[in-house]
Design an enzyme around this catalytic site. Structure first.
Site, PDB file in Angstrom:
ATOM      1  N   ARG A  40       0.803  -1.112  -0.090  1.00  0.00           N
ATOM      2  CA  ARG A  40      -0.212  -0.071   0.078  1.00  0.00           C
ATOM      3  C   ARG A  40       0.922   1.185   0.010  1.00  0.00           C
ATOM      4  NH1 ARG A  40      -2.911   3.490   3.736  1.00  0.00           N
ATOM      5  NH2 ARG A  40      -5.048   3.778   3.104  1.00  0.00           N
ATOM      6  N   SER A 109     -13.030  -3.142  -0.584  1.00  0.00           N
ATOM      7  CA  SER A 109     -13.536  -2.463   0.158  1.00  0.00           C
ATOM      8  C   SER A 109     -15.153  -2.369   0.421  1.00  0.00           C
ATOM      9  CB  SER A 109     -12.773  -1.194   0.491  1.00  0.00           C
ATOM     10  OG  SER A 109     -11.286  -1.610   0.776  1.00  0.00           O
ATOM     11  N   LYS A 139      -6.166   4.952  10.415  1.00  0.00           N
ATOM     12  CA  LYS A 139      -7.179   5.455   9.710  1.00  0.00           C
ATOM     13  C   LYS A 139      -8.189   5.987  10.787  1.00  0.00           C
ATOM     14  CE  LYS A 139      -8.284   4.233   5.544  1.00  0.00           C
ATOM     15  NZ  LYS A 139      -8.740   3.503   4.271  1.00  0.00           N
TER      16      LYS A 139
END
Length: 217
Positions: A40, A109, A139
């Site tokens: 990522r 997601s 997050k």
């Protein structure tokens, strides 16, 4: 059900991991038993991202573990990665499938939206991800999902379910019992002092659960 999607899904996020530490950190996670690795990186440096993804792919292949690329279907295709993970604003699943082929692992997601997960399954996703389930340092503003959502999703879906967001070795059993086939971990793994031991601890949570047998087709 794709049995590769089970256990610890380690997300190697370059926002958290210094670039020079990336390969070593992933290798330690794999030695600890990680079942999947995701690369990522939200940066724009094309050459660096290609080199890092290619390097992680080589490490993953040595351990016979799939490498998934976050968001970037074209990068996944360029390096021959095992798949891609798609968010709400990424390429459509059908387009990613056309680019990567029938054997690619494509995850979607779904935040806290069961309807989105059902649609993803119907469109041919290989797994769906829900979360966050617990407060997350990585997050903190992520959408909150509930354990009840996981339970309902487990009843409605045949494909693997990944739980993400604030999952620790202490609370992982809660999402596993609710129906998660895998837990996606960023900071809880890669911010630990002993990545290998922490990875093994997450995997042990799955070994200690008496889960129902996967669906067969």
């Amino acid at each position: 059900m794709n049995e590769l999607i089970r256990g610890l899904y380690a997300i190697a996020d370059t926002h958290l991991l210094p670039h020079q530490d990336l390969g070593n950190a992933v290798a330690l996670a794999l030695l600890g038993g990680a079942s999947l690795i995701q690369y990522r990186d939200k940066g724009q440096e094309v050459k660096r991202r290609y080199q890092e993804a290619k390097s992680l792919q080589q490490i993953c292949r040595q351990h016979h573990v799939p490498l998934i690329i976050n968001d970037d279907t074209l990068l996944a295709a360029e390096i021959g990665a095992d798949g891609v993970h798609l968010g709400r604003d990424d390429l459509a699943l059908s387009s990613a499938r056309q680019i990567l082929g029938a054997d690619a692992i494509i995850g979607v997601s779904c935040y806290n939206e069961l309807a989105r997960a059902i649609a993803a399954e119907q469109a041919g996703a290989d797994y769906v991800a829900f979360g966050r389930f617990f407060p997350s340092e990585t997050k903190p503003e992520a959408i909150q999902a509930s354990l009840e959502l996981l339970r309902e999703a487990r009843k409605r879906l045949k494909l693997p379910i990944v739980a993400i967001g604030g999952i620790t070795t202490e609370n992982a059993s809660q999402v596993i019992e609710a129906g998660a086939n895998a837990v996606a971990i960023i900071g809880g793994l890669f911010k630990s002092q002993d990545i290998r031991a922490t990875a093994a601890a997450y995997q042990q949570r799955f070994l200690s659960q008496h889960l129902p047998a996967p669906h067969s087709f």
